[in-house]
Design a protein around this motif. Structure first.
Motif, mmCIF file in Angstrom:
data_model
loop_
_atom_site.group_PDB
_atom_site.id
_atom_site.type_symbol
_atom_site.label_atom_id
_atom_site.label_comp_id
_atom_site.label_asym_id
_atom_site.label_seq_id
_atom_site.Cartn_x
_atom_site.Cartn_y
_atom_site.Cartn_z
ATOM 1 N N ARG A 233 0.939 12.046 -42.726
ATOM 2 C CA ARG A 233 1.726 10.708 -43.514
ATOM 3 C C ARG A 233 3.175 10.519 -42.749
ATOM 4 O O ARG A 233 3.697 11.681 -42.561
ATOM 5 C CB ARG A 233 2.122 11.152 -44.909
ATOM 6 C CG ARG A 233 0.715 11.188 -45.855
ATOM 7 C CD ARG A 233 1.182 10.849 -47.287
ATOM 8 N NE ARG A 233 -0.182 10.992 -48.049
ATOM 9 C CZ ARG A 233 -0.332 11.747 -48.922
ATOM 10 N NH1 ARG A 233 0.137 12.704 -49.281
ATOM 11 N NH2 ARG A 233 -1.548 11.795 -49.366
ATOM 12 N N ASP B 171 -0.251 6.533 -43.276
ATOM 13 C CA ASP B 171 -1.025 7.787 -43.635
ATOM 14 C C ASP B 171 -2.178 7.431 -42.409
ATOM 15 O O ASP B 171 -2.867 6.669 -42.452
ATOM 16 C CB ASP B 171 -1.837 7.388 -44.811
ATOM 17 C CG ASP B 171 -2.674 8.563 -45.385
ATOM 18 O OD1 ASP B 171 -2.419 9.310 -46.456
ATOM 19 O OD2 ASP B 171 -3.557 8.727 -44.427
ATOM 20 N N GLN C 10 -5.467 9.374 -40.386
ATOM 21 C CA GLN C 10 -6.382 10.650 -40.475
ATOM 22 C C GLN C 10 -7.237 10.449 -39.191
ATOM 23 O O GLN C 10 -7.448 9.507 -38.544
ATOM 24 C CB GLN C 10 -7.228 10.477 -41.445
ATOM 25 C CG GLN C 10 -6.375 10.834 -42.842
ATOM 26 C CD GLN C 10 -7.421 11.253 -44.229
ATOM 27 O OE1 GLN C 10 -8.227 11.971 -44.245
ATOM 28 N NE2 GLN C 10 -7.365 10.376 -44.881
ATOM 29 N N SER D 3 -2.587 17.989 -43.343
ATOM 30 C CA SER D 3 -3.596 19.150 -42.419
ATOM 31 C C SER D 3 -3.721 18.848 -41.306
ATOM 32 O O SER D 3 -2.993 17.906 -40.420
ATOM 33 C CB SER D 3 -4.992 18.872 -43.183
ATOM 34 O OG SER D 3 -5.629 17.608 -42.508
ATOM 35 N N GLY E 243 -5.789 4.507 -40.118
ATOM 36 C CA GLY E 243 -4.555 4.778 -40.657
ATOM 37 C C GLY E 243 -4.447 3.667 -41.481
ATOM 38 O O GLY E 243 -5.125 2.517 -41.481
ATOM 39 N N THR F 138 -5.591 17.411 -39.368
ATOM 40 C CA THR F 138 -6.274 15.859 -39.014
ATOM 41 C C THR F 138 -5.610 14.876 -40.027
ATOM 42 O O THR F 138 -6.149 13.791 -40.058
ATOM 43 C CB THR F 138 -7.553 15.901 -38.968
ATOM 44 O OG1 THR F 138 -8.093 16.269 -40.270
ATOM 45 C CG2 THR F 138 -8.324 16.897 -37.905
ATOM 46 N N HIS F 139 -4.544 15.065 -40.795
ATOM 47 C CA HIS F 139 -4.033 14.053 -41.654
ATOM 48 C C HIS F 139 -2.613 14.322 -41.600
ATOM 49 O O HIS F 139 -2.170 15.141 -41.921
ATOM 50 C CB HIS F 139 -4.578 14.431 -43.091
ATOM 51 C CG HIS F 139 -4.391 13.458 -44.082
ATOM 52 N ND1 HIS F 139 -4.585 13.605 -45.494
ATOM 53 C CD2 HIS F 139 -3.832 12.302 -44.063
ATOM 54 C CE1 HIS F 139 -4.440 12.289 -46.138
ATOM 55 N NE2 HIS F 139 -3.714 11.736 -45.175
ATOM 56 N N LYS G 257 2.784 16.608 -42.107
ATOM 57 C CA LYS G 257 1.584 17.322 -41.762
ATOM 58 C C LYS G 257 0.610 17.684 -43.013
ATOM 59 O O LYS G 257 1.142 18.428 -43.768
ATOM 60 C CB LYS G 257 1.413 18.230 -40.733
ATOM 61 C CG LYS G 257 0.184 18.462 -40.177
ATOM 62 C CD LYS G 257 0.330 19.403 -38.878
ATOM 63 C CE LYS G 257 -0.926 20.307 -38.716
ATOM 64 N NZ LYS G 257 -0.673 21.128 -37.693
ATOM 65 N N PHE H 284 -10.727 11.393 -37.596
ATOM 66 C CA PHE H 284 -12.233 11.721 -37.989
ATOM 67 C C PHE H 284 -12.926 11.977 -36.856
ATOM 68 O O PHE H 284 -12.810 11.327 -35.681
ATOM 69 C CB PHE H 284 -12.806 10.600 -38.850
ATOM 70 C CG PHE H 284 -12.085 10.097 -40.020
ATOM 71 C CD1 PHE H 284 -12.791 10.907 -41.223
ATOM 72 C CD2 PHE H 284 -10.947 9.495 -40.071
ATOM 73 C CE1 PHE H 284 -12.035 10.474 -42.463
ATOM 74 C CE2 PHE H 284 -10.214 9.324 -41.374
ATOM 75 C CZ PHE H 284 -10.828 9.833 -42.516
#
Lengths: 172, 1004, 271
Positions: free
Chosen positions: B879, B896, B898, B874, B912, B876-877, B872, B900
């Motif tokens: 990997r 990856d 994210q 963040s 992604g 909202t992000h 993690k 939005f």
């Protein structure tokens, strides 16, 4: 159950053109690479390694086979025939080979071994093929030099000659 | 379609009359016995020095990207691995390859900092065997930052196009304009102006044997010994030695005895010669690399694609007064030497077979995110003649003339040879009118026209096409300097000519050996040379042994050496004749003194050197030939040695470009006139060649069987270019034809036998009167077939290859509407290959409930297909390492993802990307949740996804389906997750998502 | 272009195969004729840990006919079926479709069941199975089950076979396809189909099946249709297949071929 482990080398034995051969191979070793690199039979060529070009075609137990789509381990205990076994003797060409030379049915010769194997296999089973039969058979081979027609002509000439020399045919 | 034509295939000359010359006869090839018995000696058939290591190459999946990092540690530690070289390491050992024009641009055989085409080398692994090298390749992690890519040559010139090289502003590598005669006036005075826009596609002759290199660095002498199936030109030797930073005499370049076809393509092995040599230096061991077929199709070399606008100024009766060429040549990502030679090879021949005195030319060379271009059979001819001969047909239609009449009206007159074209070529010999008359007669054009009329009367789609072309051969090494201005040329120094080399040697028992710097790839040069030399010495071909291997450390060679530009028959065979004659003159003097006759009375025949007047007065050839070894003292004083003679021959006609940029780009000019009848199937729009007639004037024919073999082979490759073959790229630069199941070569069932007709007007400029013949049909046939197809379908424009679906689109009317109530087909995508879709359904449970689930990282972990570990970054992000599979196809990827535009609990966007050994994918999906007014949620989803890299190259046919399967897996996983956590009331989340999953990837 | 490393087992009994599949699951692959799998291994598209070679198992190498039902074992090669003297009598559609599978040199090794397991949307054998309403015989260490053609193909290269299951055989129903027609359009002879169509007369009318367009072959059963009713049905079907563009053909081209060839084939079998 014999499980050949991925990281080991394992003996592979088969008859190549009537003579026993043996060498070691990993499970992933392709028959084409095994023939060329382990046995030293470099007449079988590798052109695409995905089964389309036909250059690597050999005969295993009477079946036409893309040796690039075959593991060396699969050939263990089999009868394998390659281009090296086609000529009646080292200084003489067979009827099909002679027809190829007469008709300029090869230029660079790289694809030729596979084409010869397909034709040798086919003509033994179909003594009087039509041009359409030969073209259908050879559509599984790519040749970039000749434009194919001389190959088809050589095949038909060889078929006719083989049909009249049954003696030759039975022991060729 | 290909049947019943076999009868005309030529076979061996059975006439064994002793007194006829060997040249001109179709004797059996000396090459064939070995090739037919599996005893050929191609590069991969030869042994390697003990300790040789094997290389595999990691290649870029991206068309254009910055290399952010390369992590090769795991690969370096892998079993059997000796070294991993990246661009930085190669750069340290070498210097940049020569770039074809003067510009501040570098050209490395491996990417440094940035990749510019799919398949560009990024790292080289050297290991104990190829399989282990490939194992290690998969352990290298490269992080790329993708850039926008450009694949279209005209788009590359747009102001906002992504720029590949700072040294080529606007992607323009060269821009030259030329004017010959007074084209402006001709256009102003002409009655008509006709114009055509052409897009010539990318294709390649793809030899069945791929590239191979075995390189050994000798640290003791700082020298390289390199075996490669290189074909020349040996001007590239200087490029290689410069790149390896050693003098030319420290690069020993050797070729194997046999080469499995080239057609120009194997010239392109040279960057790999540098790369593998550098690898050998890095590991201190010999290194071998055999290119595999996927590498070859993706990244070896390609012919150029070209955008051309050609205009012609025409009189009322169809005479062409002037041409205006605007050519934009696409050389791919790097301008590798000798490019932009493809563009200039035809410069002297831009008027084709026609007498046109005014020509205007603008030549631009651009770079795009595609594989760099290089030599390919036809080399510039197909691109030029497709435009010119399509235009000639247009002119005929526009003026309501027979296309053949327009051709005839404009031909160079028969009495005008040698004829200097407006742009500088010196057409050596020919009689185009006579050639056409014979072809029309022997090829039964009248009967073909009747066939067309009959077919059309029955409602069938039948057309006839014509082409007339001049086939240049024996390139002037100076033509490429036409890309420079006259002032630049003066500064650079002169470059011209075409040195050919041949050595004839006599051994101590009178055997004859011949060596040439020609490097055949299957053409049968050894056979023809034995004929040529046998004739000079009055021997049989089997008495003459020919060696065509090259060893630059020991053999006579020059920059023009090699096998390209159809130079063998015209230049090399002629030079062998000159070398043999030099020895023969001396032998005649020796024999004359022994036979007591004048040297002028000596002849060579039947294995003897004899008096012409009294043939009984003779001496065995072998005896005279051996004398210089055994008893040099007994030779006449002025006879000189007869042991070995090397001749260098270059034709004086090949002068450098003059100050007006006129260039005699080639020495010889054959003539070809083709016509054909084709029928298009009304259901499938497949093109069937009904009849193809090809008339050739290649000067003196040395071996009819081989000449016809060259014609047939060239015709077949051209048929492929016309109907099947294209190196296709998506707009994002993805390469789409990376296997022989996607790049389609013609096979026995597609190739008919052309009717081949000959006329011989010997070249006055070559020792044997021969001209090149190997490339002509690659120039004439694509245009001829296209003209026939355009005639059959009544089309003004046709694009190669003539894919049935494309023809159908041009001809068919509007499609039947779908039945009422059924959704229309998805709109055709705009060539960007992104797959879009959407779905919606209602679900029990309030939007808030659904929202919580969607944004739970644990959910995310569970729904990303094959997700193994989530990191993690963040809220909202994320990997993750994921394993994706479709059937047996599976691979590990770094993903990856994210989130939005969060609009809780109404909408969220997921964006992604994933990257791994099989390629990369990007996807974006927007999920919206709306209350359905009954306590439940209306869920809508739209997505947009694309996959690139290796899977796009080798699985293009299945790519959309694959994308759908992956998205389906995503939803299936989401469904499982939701099914586990959601309250079991009414329609579960599981049922909903399972339905969505089936929409995308599953069964319908 | 060499395969990644794997273990290799030459199975000496079906139980060994099932044991291996049950232990290794998705990490094991059954190797039969290898004409699809080996290319994927060479390209490293597939990287199984274990290959289980079933081609020495005589019990899988049988073609059986019982009351007209033809059952083809997992080891039966395409060439062997094509050479089976009863083929044209019992399964004429297979007799017509088989020559379109690859080339002589690949049919000699490739198996019928292997082609079904691979589930390429353009392949002829899955199309024939759908058109004829055949069944796939699956077996794991604990049980056997049969899956109908329509349930077997789940998506591109995706089937209902569980990871521990072996495709033991495939069966084609009796008298299916007595009146049948087959046509395929490909770029070249032997290429994967752009569109492949099969029509089979049924008791109520006709079944028309299409491969090469959707992710799996699809079939529709229609009563005896002709004229505009047939055209409408074909048109609807053509759109339902959700054709798409690739380098070899456009979606529109594929729909056109479904409409045109479909009309010819349906009429032919309903005559």
């Amino acid at each position: 159950m014999t499980r050949l482990s991925a990281d080991g080398r394992h003996p592979v034995r088969f008859k190549l053109n009537g003579r026993p051969v043996e060498a070691e191979a990993e499970p992933r070793t392709l028959l084409s690479d095994f023939l060329r690199q382990q046995i030293g039979a470099t007449g079988t060529h590798v052109g695409c390694e995905h089964g389309v070009c036909g250059a690597c075609t050999v005969i295993i137990d009477g079946m036409l086979t893309r040796s690039c789509l075959t593991l060396a381990a699969q050939a263990d205990g089999c009868e394998v025939q390659t281009v090296e076994g086609l000529a009646p003797s080292p200084d003489r060409l067979g009827i099909l080979q002679q027809a190829f030379r007469r008709n300029h049915a090869l230029q660079c010769g790289f694809c030729t071994a596979g084409i010869l194997m397909s034709l040798d296999h086919y003509l033994r089973r179909h003594p009087a093929p039509s041009e359409a039969d030969i073209r259908d058979l050879l559509s599984g081979h790519l040749c970039r030099c000749t434009g194919y027609t001389p190959i088809v002509k050589a095949a038909l000439e060889a078929a006719a000659e083989l049909a009249t020399t049954t003696q030759e045919k039975s022991d060729a | 379609m290909a049947e019943a034509a076999v009868q005309s295939a030529s076979s061996v000359d059975q006439n064994t009359a002793e007194d006829r010359p060997w040249v001109g006869r179709s004797i059996e090839r000396v090459e064939d016995a070995a090739l037919l018995t599996g005893r050929g000696r191609f590069i991969d058939d030869l042994g390697t020095p003990p300790g040789t290591l094997h290389a595999a190459i990691l290649r870029s999946p991206h068309a254009h990207a910055d290399i952010v990092s390369v992590d090769a540690e795991a690969a370096r530690r892998a079993p059997g691995v000796a070294a991993v070289l990246t661009g930085e390491q190669v750069k340290a050992l070498t210097s940049s390859l020569v770039v074809g024009v003067k510009a501040p641009v570098e050209c490395w055989p491996i990417a440094t900092e940035r990749v510019r085409y799919v398949g560009e080398p990024v790292a080289v692994v050297v290991a104990s065997d190829r399989a282990r090298a490939e194992d290690a390749i998969e352990l290298i992690n490269v992080e790329y930052r993708p850039r926008a890519a450009v694949v279209d040559p005209l788009a590359a010139l747009a102001a906002d196009a992504p720029v590949l090289h700072d040294g080529f502003p606007g992607n323009l590598a060269s821009d030259r304009s030329f004017s010959y005669g007074n084209p402006e006036q001709a256009f102003a005075e002409a009655t008509h102006r006709f114009s055509i826009d052409i897009r010539y596609p990318r294709n390649s002759c793809t030899p069945i044997e791929t590239y191979g290199v075995v390189a050994t660095y000798d640290a003791a002498e700082n020298a390289y010994d390199i075996l490669a199936n290189f074909q020349g030109p040996f001007s590239i030797h200087t490029v290689i030695s410069r790149a390896l930073k050693v003098p030319g005499n420290r690069v020993r370049l050797r070729t194997p005895p046999d080469s499995g076809g080239s057609f120009g393509v194997k010239q392109g092995v040279f960057p790999y010669i540098v790369l593998i040599s550098a690898a050998s230096r890095a590991v201190g061991r010999p290194v071998k690399w055999i290119e595999d077929r996927l590498e070859h199709l993706t990244a070896s070399v390609s012919a150029t694609n070209r955008a051309t606008t050609l205009s012609a100024a025409i009189t009322a009766d169809g005479k062409i007064l002037a041409l205006d060429w605007d050519q934009v040549e696409d050389c791919g990502a790097h301008l590798r030497a000798p490019e932009p030679a493809t563009l200039y090879r035809m410069h002297g021949n831009l008027t084709g077979a026609y007498d046109i005195r005014h020509v205007k030319v603008r030549n631009r060379v651009v770079v795009t995110n595609k594989t760099p271009t290089g030599l390919n059979r036809g080399f510039g001819g197909p691109q030029v003649y497709f435009a010119l001969e399509r235009l000639v047909q247009r002119i005929a239609i526009g003026l309501r003339l027979d296309p053949l009449d327009v051709i005839r009206r404009n031909l160079v007159p028969a009495n005008a040879f040698p004829y200097r074209t407006a742009t500088g070529a010196l057409l050596d010999s020919g009689n185009y009118q006579e050639a056409i008359a014979r072809a029309v007669e022997q090829g039964q054009l009248a009967e073909l026209k009747a066939r067309r009329d009959e077919a059309r009367a029955q409602g069938r789609l039948y057309g006839i096409g014509f082409t007339a072309v001049v086939e240049p051969s024996v390139s002037n090494m100076g033509y490429i300097t036409t890309v420079l201005t006259a002032a630049e040329r003066r500064k650079a120094g002169p470059k011209n000519g075409a040195q050919a080399t041949a050595t004839v040697a006599l051994d101590p028992v009178g055997g004859v050996a011949v060596h040439v710097a020609s490097v055949p790839q299957g053409q049968g040069h050894r056979t023809v040379l034995s004929q040529v030399v046998a004739d000079v010495f009055g021997l049989k071909p089997q008495d003459v042994r020919v060696n065509t291997e090259i060893d630059t450390a020991k053999d006579a060679w020059s920059i023009a050496s090699g096998n390209y530009a159809s130079r063998f028959a015209a230049a090399v065979a002629g030079t062998a004749k000159l070398a043999a004659e030099r020895i023969a003159v001396r032998l005649a003097r020796i024999a004359a003194s022994q036979l007591n006759v004048e040297p002028a009375d000596i002849m060579f025949a039947g294995g003897f050197v004899a008096s012409k007047r009294n043939p009984e007065n003779r001496i065995a050839f072998s005896r005279v030939a051996a004398l210089c070894h055994w008893s040099p003292g007994s030779l006449p004083d002025d006879a000189g040695q007869t042991i070995r003679e090397t001749v260098f021959w270059t034709p004086p006609e090949l002068t450098p470009p003059d100050d007006q940029d006129r260039i005699n780009s080639s020495l010889c000019h054959g003539f070809i006139f083709d016509f054909c009848g084709v029928e298009i199937d009304r259901t499938t729009f497949e093109t069937r060649i009904d009849r193809y007639v090809t008339m050739h004037d290649c000067g003196t024919i040395l071996h009819p069987g081989m000449v016809n073999g060259q014609i047939r082979g060239g015709f077949t490759q051209a048929l492929g270019a016309a109907l099947y073959e294209e190196y296709a790229y998506a707009a994002d630069g993805s390469f789409l034809t990376g296997t022989f199941a996607d790049y389609l070569l013609p096979t026995t069932t597609e190739v008919p036998e052309p009717q081949i007709i000959h006329i011989e007007t010997p070249s006055p400029f070559t020792p044997l009167g021969a001209k090149g013949v190997g490339e002509g049909n690659c120039m004439s046939t694509p245009a001829c077939i296209a003209n026939a197809v355009a005639d059959a379908l009544g089309l003004a424009d046709v694009t190669l290859p003539l894919v049935p679906a494309k023809l159908a689109d041009l001809v068919r009317g509007p499609e039947p509407e779908p039945p009422t109530g059924q959704s229309k087909a998805a709109p055709t995508r705009e060539g960007d290959r992104r797959l879009r879709g959407e779905g919606r359904a209602s679900v029990n449970g309030a939007p808030e409930q659904v929202w919580t689930m969607l944004l739970d990282p644990q959910t995310l972990q569970a729904v990303i297909p094959g997700c193994e570990q989530v990191h993690k970054v963040s809220d909202t992000h994320f990997r993750a390492d994921v394993t994706l599979g479709i059937g047996p196809v599976s691979g590990r990827y770094r993903a990856d993802v994210q989130l939005f535009d969060l609009d809780p609990p109404r909408a969220v966007t997921l964006r992604g990307k994933a990257e791994g050994a099989l390629g990369f994918g990007t996807a974006e999906g927007r999920i919206t949740l709306e209350p359905d007014g009954k306590g439940g949620t209306q869920l809508s989803y739209s997505y947009d996804a694309a996959i690139g890299g290796k899977v796009a190259s080798i699985g293009g046919r299945l790519l959309d389906g694959a994308t759908r399967v992956i998205i389906g897996q995503f939803f299936a996983a989401l469904a499982r997750q939701a099914g586990g956590g959601a309250p079991a009331s009414g329609i579960s989340m599981f049922a909903l998502l399972a339905k969505l999953a089936s929409l995308f990837g599953g069964r319908r | 272009m060499k395969p990644a490393a794997f273990d290799y087992v030459r199975a000496e009994s079906v139980n060994e195969v099932l044991e291996g599949l049950s232990k290794e699951g998705g990490n094991a692959r059954v190797l039969a004729g290898g004409q699809s799998l080996m290319a994927m291994l060479n390209m490293r598209l597939a990287k199984p840990r274990l290959l289980i070679d079933i081609m020495r198992l005589k019990e899988l190498n049988r073609i059986e006919e019982q009351a007209g039902v033809v059952t083809i074992g997992a080891g039966v090669r395409q060439a062997a079926l094509l050479a089976w003297p009863e083929l044209a009598r019992t399964q004429p559609l297979l007799a017509r479709a088989l020559p379109w599978v690859g080339h002589v040199q690949t049919r000699s090794r490739g198996t019928i069941c292997g082609s079904l397991a691979h589930a390429d949307p353009s392949a002829e054998m899955p199309l024939a199975l759908i058109a004829l309403g055949g069944e796939v015989h699956l077996r794991n260490a604990r049980r056997r089950r049969r899956v109908a053609a329509t349930e077997f193909f789940l998506g591109m290269m995706a089937t209902a076979r569980a990871e521990d299951e072996l495709i033991e055989a495939v069966s084609f129903p009796a008298r299916a396809g007595e009146r049948c027609a087959f046509r395929e359009v490909a770029r070249r002879h032997g290429d994967f189909a752009i569109v492949a169509c099969a029509a089979v007369a049924t008791s109520k009318g006709v079944r028309f099946a299409v491969g090469g367009v959707a992710d799996v072959p699809q079939a529709r059963d229609w009563p005896r249709l002709d004229g505009s009713a047939l055209d409408d049905a074909l048109n609807g079907f053509a759109y339902e297949l959700d054709a798409r563009d690739d380098v070899h053909a456009t979606a529109r081209y594929r729909r056109d071929l479904v409409r045109i060839i479909g009309r010819d084939l349906v009429r032919e079998v309903l005559q």
